[in-house]
Design an enzyme around this catalytic site. Sequence first.
Site, PDB file in Angstrom:
ATOM      1  CG  ASP A  89     -25.293 -66.744  67.417  1.00  0.00           C
ATOM      2  OD1 ASP A  89     -25.725 -67.295  66.389  1.00  0.00           O
ATOM      3  OD2 ASP A  89     -24.283 -67.159  68.028  1.00  0.00           O
ATOM      4  CG  HIS A 121     -17.620 -72.719  68.801  1.00  0.00           C
ATOM      5  ND1 HIS A 121     -17.464 -72.384  67.469  1.00  0.00           N
ATOM      6  CD2 HIS A 121     -18.474 -71.804  69.317  1.00  0.00           C
ATOM      7  CE1 HIS A 121     -18.197 -71.307  67.204  1.00  0.00           C
ATOM      8  NE2 HIS A 121     -18.820 -70.944  68.299  1.00  0.00           N
ATOM      9  CG  ASP A 150     -23.879 -70.039  66.153  1.00  0.00           C
ATOM     10  OD1 ASP A 150     -24.526 -70.183  67.198  1.00  0.00           O
ATOM     11  OD2 ASP A 150     -22.878 -69.286  66.070  1.00  0.00           O
TER      12      ASP A 150
END
Length: 339
Positions: free
Chosen positions: A278, A158, A192
């Site tokens: 995740d 990010h 992710d």
Amino acid sequence: MNYEVALFSDEFFNTFPYHDREGWDKPERLLAAINGFRRAVPNAINIKPQTNGLLAASLVHSSDYVSFIEEGSKLERSNIYGPTYIVGKEDAIFSKPISHKGLHTLYFFDAYTMADYGSCNGALLGASCAFDAAMWVKSADIYSVRSAYIACRPPGHHAFRNFGGGLCLFNNAAIAATVLKKDKRVAIIDIDVDHGNGTQSIFYESPDVFTFSIHAEGWPYVSGYVEEIGKNEGRNTNMNIPLPSGTTGEIYLEKLDIVIEKVKDFNPGYLVVALGFDAHKDDSYDGKFGLNASDFARISNKIKKLGLPTVFTQEGGYNTLSTFSSSRAFFSEWMRNEP
Ligand SMILES: [Zn+2]
């Protein structure tokens, strides 16, 4: 062909406490991922970072942002979140903040990412690992295909060129890809559960890096859509596959096939995988995807058939049990026989 794999990590990653307001990025989650990897690949060599992290980060990030992180690395206190969401609004009048705390407003896109002693030194070591891992993968002899797992925290996907957020300070996948692309084209596959918004932005106009992201639709609200395909020379070298909440392995793997075919068409010399765990059904804080550990083995199988030298960067994965089982399944499959 010889298939070699190395772990790039440092004890520091396992020791500094969580650094985000909500306590997501705990040392235990990385230990779980590393333990899964070690169980899968017990004889992997462990390489400690050597390169200066400031130099490695500067390959991707702006000098004033790198200086902000360097400043944070010298602090000793925690809990220094700054207020955010003002900069960038059209009618906001602001002057550049002076204090380190105030600069959080400028350099993070959310209010829970923090540039303190732990996160900043972790980010600098992560950048070193990313640089060194890419160099190690590149320097294989003609009889070997190398892959490197960067086990670090904070995560990186990010982080943008000039600012961070979503727990991420430096974009390790982007640093590795920048080192690798000096030789040959690079594909980045971000698995992710969240959109790899920083990585997308960094390479949005780069024709020599194709960025793929398969993620849960929604967060971070303003990116991750199919119409984001790259720009100028980088047009058609960015692909987003947003999927609904609750997506299970069957659908996910079908979509991954689309990515794999696109990677083959692009014909890169190297691969970077932004490896989040995740998307596991027991992880995601809003119960985003429904994958299980064996799905991670199937993902690994599809990616390894590309037969490319690969750098893995540790991204999300917050439940220690599911992170351990997903990491073990992923890397067991990665090292099972040859591609
Ligand atoms: Zn994530």
